[in-house]
Design a protein around this motif. Sequence first.
Motif, PDB file in Angstrom:
ATOM      1  N   GLY A 178      12.734  27.347 -27.615  1.00 29.22           N
ATOM      2  CA  GLY A 178      14.083  27.530 -28.132  1.00 29.22           C
ATOM      3  C   GLY A 178      15.201  27.065 -27.230  1.00 29.22           C
ATOM      4  O   GLY A 178      16.371  27.289 -27.540  1.00 29.22           O
ATOM      5  N   VAL A 179      14.864  26.421 -26.100  1.00 33.64           N
ATOM      6  CA  VAL A 179      15.894  25.924 -25.192  1.00 33.64           C
ATOM      7  C   VAL A 179      16.144  24.450 -25.507  1.00 33.64           C
ATOM      8  O   VAL A 179      15.369  23.573 -25.099  1.00 33.64           O
ATOM      9  CB  VAL A 179      15.471  26.093 -23.719  1.00 33.64           C
ATOM     10  CG1 VAL A 179      16.554  25.536 -22.800  1.00 33.64           C
ATOM     11  CG2 VAL A 179      15.217  27.556 -23.405  1.00 33.64           C
ATOM     12  N   LEU A 180      17.198  24.171 -26.241  1.00 34.17           N
ATOM     13  CA  LEU A 180      17.542  22.792 -26.612  1.00 34.17           C
ATOM     14  C   LEU A 180      18.414  22.203 -25.511  1.00 34.17           C
ATOM     15  O   LEU A 180      19.631  22.022 -25.649  1.00 34.17           O
ATOM     16  CB  LEU A 180      18.258  22.778 -27.962  1.00 34.17           C
ATOM     17  CG  LEU A 180      17.478  23.412 -29.123  1.00 34.17           C
ATOM     18  CD1 LEU A 180      18.280  23.352 -30.404  1.00 34.17           C
ATOM     19  CD2 LEU A 180      16.123  22.745 -29.297  1.00 34.17           C
ATOM     20  N   TYR A 181      17.768  21.895 -24.404  1.00 32.70           N
ATOM     21  CA  TYR A 181      18.493  21.505 -23.197  1.00 32.70           C
ATOM     22  C   TYR A 181      19.368  20.261 -23.400  1.00 32.70           C
ATOM     23  O   TYR A 181      20.521  20.255 -22.951  1.00 32.70           O
ATOM     24  CB  TYR A 181      17.502  21.279 -22.049  1.00 32.70           C
ATOM     25  CG  TYR A 181      18.157  21.080 -20.704  1.00 32.70           C
ATOM     26  CD1 TYR A 181      18.482  22.176 -19.906  1.00 32.70           C
ATOM     27  CD2 TYR A 181      18.482  19.811 -20.239  1.00 32.70           C
ATOM     28  CE1 TYR A 181      19.105  22.005 -18.684  1.00 32.70           C
ATOM     29  CE2 TYR A 181      19.099  19.633 -19.016  1.00 32.70           C
ATOM     30  CZ  TYR A 181      19.401  20.724 -18.241  1.00 32.70           C
ATOM     31  OH  TYR A 181      20.017  20.544 -17.032  1.00 32.70           O
ATOM     32  N   PRO A 182      18.862  19.195 -24.058  1.00 31.36           N
ATOM     33  CA  PRO A 182      19.745  18.017 -24.244  1.00 31.36           C
ATOM     34  C   PRO A 182      21.026  18.358 -24.997  1.00 31.36           C
ATOM     35  O   PRO A 182      22.089  17.811 -24.704  1.00 31.36           O
ATOM     36  CB  PRO A 182      18.860  17.043 -25.038  1.00 31.36           C
ATOM     37  CG  PRO A 182      17.460  17.444 -24.706  1.00 31.36           C
ATOM     38  CD  PRO A 182      17.501  18.930 -24.580  1.00 31.36           C
TER      39      PRO A 182
END
Length: 526
Positions: A426-430
Amino acid sequence: MSTTVQKPLLWSPGDWNALFGFGTNILVNLLVLTGLLRFVLQMPDDIVFGRILPAAGLMMAMSTIYYAWLAYRLALQTGRSDVCALPSGISVPHMFVVVFVIMLPISARTNDPIKGWEAGLTWVFVQSFILMAGAFLAPWVRKVTPRAALLGTLAGVSITFISMRPALEMFMTPVIGIVCFAIVLAAWFGALRYPRGIPAGLVAIAFGMLIAWGAAALGLGFGGRSLDKLLGGLTNIGFSVPIPAIDHVFGGFEFIGIILVTAIPFGIYDLVEAMDNVESAEAAGDHFPTTRVLTADGVVSLVGSLMGNPFVNAVYIGHPGWKSMGGRIGYSAATGVAVLAVTWLGIISLLLDLIPVVAIAPILLYIGMLIGAQAFQETPKSHAPAVVLGLVPHLAAWAKTLIDGALGAAGTNAATVGMDKLGQVGVLYPGLEVLGEGSILSGLILAAIAAFIIDKEWLKASYFAGAGAALTFFGFMHGPAVGFAVTPGVAVAYALVAGFLYACSRQAEIEALLRAKLDRKAAPAE
């Protein structure tokens, strides 16, 4: 018959509250700054306490005394007794940027913290001229930008980077933090008066010190106080005045390429932040000329850098908070004098070990609450969605900062872990990276577009979308650094939105013409 103009009071009872509130805010920043210099940069104590802090104290004293004078002039011109001086001091976001983006990498590359210090001085030198040049553009920007955009992006900064860390610190040591928070809330929101008019900020600090040192004496292990550390802090007490560091400023020009990459976008950040804070003060009833404010920030920052201070001065968030406490003119000048004392005498080292930071943290959370609320209270009710949109980039920037810090502590980074793996949890870093870069500008642009759409001012919304496209293309927002075609996909998106909104503005015009033509046809002949 002659009339006598009553001179404004230089000190009012409420200035005590604001002095302790604002003074503790400045104190927290100085304590953090000193920790960064000593423990992150490994800067020698003779440079920290003998050169940097005295120069920083001089800069802040010049700034706070100037803004007290500006408030005095406004009170004299308007005949009002409720004018509150703008708060100012070292810019907190820039403090971390110049340490971690400029000074630390250069110190590590050269294995010389003095080189890092010199690069920081040059960075501020460049920043100060950007501020002074931009001062003449800022009033026009304020005029054309909706208040929801200016206050909304400011609320984003206050909620994330001003409020969240103090809130977390409070709940890590709840016996001190939460009780101190209640002490300041009761006084500053609930109008509770403490015995003999003792300022709430002082009551909170005294309570925090009592509990922390009591815990240390009983060996309870919370509060983080130690007699050994306190005695060690006495060694840095001594009298030091700032001395010119012009050779060090120009010594940092060997790193000018690295410096310009961040100095230009953060110079623009400074302009927008100062405009936001002046707008916040105006919403609270005090009108200060934006050009004078920005020019003053640039001038005192320049003087500070030439004397050895690698940190930029800025007008602070929080004017409505200090005003609501009863702060007027004197609190600002008095804070400047107090800053001179603690920095020129080396007292910061002692205070670093005497006062638990968690006792001061609630004051910063209070300011964050007030500024966040102001963004909704001082803008049209219909613009509330625009204010919320202005918060979003700051939430992304804050989340990315936490993720980077956590991964860095584990000895890795997002690229090494992999974007796919981060996405799976769940970490949408971009997305955080693109949305959060240049958050104060992107928050302003997005909120302005939304506010104008809400008001159906399509053409103005189109102009701001076009500005977003240009700023994004050159990396001032949604990009890690200034450049050419930094994030072209996002820039094209903004350009398409600008075209769409322009078409909407023309459509309304065409529909109006068609309606008028139909009305003329439908009208009975005479």
